[in-house]
Design an enzyme around this catalytic site. Structure first.
Site, PDB file in Angstrom:
ATOM      1  N   SER A 147       6.607   2.097  -9.497  1.00  0.00           N
ATOM      2  CA  SER A 147       6.149   1.975  -8.111  1.00  0.00           C
ATOM      3  C   SER A 147       6.074   0.404  -7.961  1.00  0.00           C
ATOM      4  O   SER A 147       6.932  -0.373  -8.049  1.00  0.00           O
ATOM      5  CB  SER A 147       4.952   2.854  -7.709  1.00  0.00           C
ATOM      6  OG  SER A 147       5.068   2.760  -6.402  1.00  0.00           O
ATOM      7  N   GLU A 238      12.402  11.249  -3.487  1.00  0.00           N
ATOM      8  CA  GLU A 238      11.760  10.022  -3.234  1.00  0.00           C
ATOM      9  C   GLU A 238      12.267   9.223  -1.998  1.00  0.00           C
ATOM     10  O   GLU A 238      13.441   8.906  -2.249  1.00  0.00           O
ATOM     11  CB  GLU A 238      10.847   9.361  -4.248  1.00  0.00           C
ATOM     12  CG  GLU A 238      11.880   8.662  -5.337  1.00  0.00           C
ATOM     13  CD  GLU A 238      11.038   8.092  -6.452  1.00  0.00           C
ATOM     14  OE1 GLU A 238      10.376   7.078  -5.911  1.00  0.00           O
ATOM     15  OE2 GLU A 238      11.245   8.283  -7.385  1.00  0.00           O
ATOM     16  N   HIS A 268       8.166  10.794  -7.001  1.00  0.00           N
ATOM     17  CA  HIS A 268       7.755   9.298  -7.194  1.00  0.00           C
ATOM     18  C   HIS A 268       6.980   9.425  -8.527  1.00  0.00           C
ATOM     19  O   HIS A 268       5.864  10.097  -8.445  1.00  0.00           O
ATOM     20  CB  HIS A 268       7.078   8.810  -6.055  1.00  0.00           C
ATOM     21  CG  HIS A 268       6.717   7.262  -6.047  1.00  0.00           C
ATOM     22  ND1 HIS A 268       7.861   6.417  -6.047  1.00  0.00           N
ATOM     23  CD2 HIS A 268       5.460   6.862  -6.113  1.00  0.00           C
ATOM     24  CE1 HIS A 268       6.996   5.323  -6.205  1.00  0.00           C
ATOM     25  NE2 HIS A 268       5.778   5.363  -6.112  1.00  0.00           N
TER      26      HIS A 268
END
Length: 297
Positions: A147, A238, A268
Site C-alpha cells: 500500500s 480494489e 487490498h
C-alpha cells in the site's frame, strides 16, 4: 470449497469491521487502535523469530525463519502514511521471511499528521544506509512494501538513483499506492477495504503543502529508468488496481524488468492473510522467489 468460504468470510470481515473505520471523520488515533486489533488475525508462521531493535535510531522489528539467510529485506508497511506499524505487519513479514530465506526488517517510519512528507522517506533512506553500514552490500538487500509502503519503496529507489547511491537488488510491492492525485482510480463492483475519501484525507495529511504529483509522493509520475527488477501484486477488488497497472506500464516502458500479477476477486493487501488463504500464501511464495532470484550470493 473451504477456501471459497474462507475468502467470503474474510471479505465480509474487512468490509464490516475494518472499512467503516477508515473514514476521514474517525480520529487517526482511533484508526490506529482499530488497525492494531484488526491485524491480530494476521498470524506469522510457526517457528518465525522476531527481534526489536533500531536502524539509524528508528525502531524496527526483524523477522527471520530457519537458520540461513542470504540477505535482508527492508520492509515498509502500509497504512496511508498515517496508521500501521512494524508490529501490525508481523504476520506478513514473518511469512515473507520464510518465503525469501532473508531477514525481513520492518521499519517503524514516522507517521503523519505528526510527521508529514518527507519524514517517512527520510527514515526509509536512513534505514537503507544503516543496513549497508551493518555489513550488507546493496546487492544483498531487497526493498518491499504494501500500500503506502509500496509507493514508499518505489520513491526510495528513485531517490537513491537520483543521488547516485547504490540500488537494491529488487523491489516488491503489494497493492502499491502510487498516485495521490486519485485521477485514475478503479471502480470495482466490490471494494472491501478502502474508501476514496479516506485515501484523499491521508494524502493531504502526509503531503502537506507538497504537490501530490511529486514523484516521491506519487511515483507513477516519476522516471523509472535504471530501477531494479520489480514485482507488483494487486487484487481485482480494489480501487488501486488501475494505479498498479499504470505503475507496471511505466516501469516496462522504461526498461525495468517487471512482473505484474492481478489476483481476481481479492482485495487490498490480501497477502496479510498468508498462511490462511491459499492464494495469499501463493502470492507471498512468489514474492519470496522474486527476492531470492535477484539477490547476490
Amino acid at each position: 470449497m473451504l477456501q471459497h468460504v474462507l475468502e467470503t468470510a474474510l471479505r465480509q470481515t474487512m468490509n464490516r469491521l475494518v472499512k467503516p473505520f477508515l473514514r476521514p471523520a474517525i480520529p487517526v488515533s482511533v484508526q490506529r487502535t482499530v488497525t492494531r486489533q484488526a491485524y491480530r488475525s494476521s498470524v506469522p508462521p510457526r517457528g518465525c523469530r522476531f527481534q526489536a531493535g533500531t536502524l539509524a535510531g528508528i525502531p524496527v522489528i526483524s523477522s527471520s525463519f530457519g537458520q540461513a539467510t542470504r540477505g535482508a529485506v527492508l520492509y515498509l508497511h502500509g497504512g496511508g502514511y498515517i496508521i500501521g506499524s512494524a508490529a501490525t505487519h508481523k504476520g506478513l513479514t514473518g511469512h515473507l521471511a520464510k518465503a525469501s530465506g532473508c531477514m525481513v526488517v520492518a521499519l517503524d517510519y514516522r507517521l503523519a499528521p505528526e510527521h508529514p512528507f518527507p519524514a517517512a522517506l527520510d527514515d526509509a533512506e536512513a534505514a537503507w544506509l544503516a543496513l549497508i553500514d551493518e555489513g550488507f552490500t546493496p546487492e544483498q538487500i531487497a526493498i518491499a512494501g504494501d500500500s503506502a509502503g509500496g509507493g514508499l519503496a518505489i520513491a526510495l529507489a528513485m531517490r537513491l538513483r537520483d543521488s547516485n547511491q547504490p540500488l537494491p537488488a529488487s523491489l516488491t510491492v503489494f497493492s502499491p499506492w502510487t498516485d495521490m492525485t486519485q485521477q485514475a482510480l478503479y471502480s470495482p463492483t466490490c471494494e472491501p477495504v478502502l474508501q476514496v475519501s479516506w485515501i484523499a484525507k491521508a494524502a493531504t495529511l502526509y503531503a502537506g503543502q507538497e504537490s501530490l504529483r511529486n514523484p516521491l509522493l506519487s511515483p507513477v509520475f516519476g522516471n523509472f529508468q535504471g530501477l531494479p527488477p520489480l514485482l507488483i501484486q494487486v487484487g481485482s477488488q480494489e480501487i488501486l488496481l488501475n494505479d498498479a497497472e499504470r505503475l507496471a506500464r511505466a516501469a516496462r516502458e522504461a526498461g525495468v524488468k517487471t512482473q505484474f500479477e492481478v489476483f481476481n476477486n481479492l482485495w487490498h493487501v490480501f497477502q496479510i492473510h498468508c498462511g490462511q488463504l491459499d492464494r495469499a500464501t501463493a502470492a507471498v511464495t512468489t514474492a519470496g522467489e522474486h527476492i531470492r532470484e535477484h539477490l547476490a550470493d
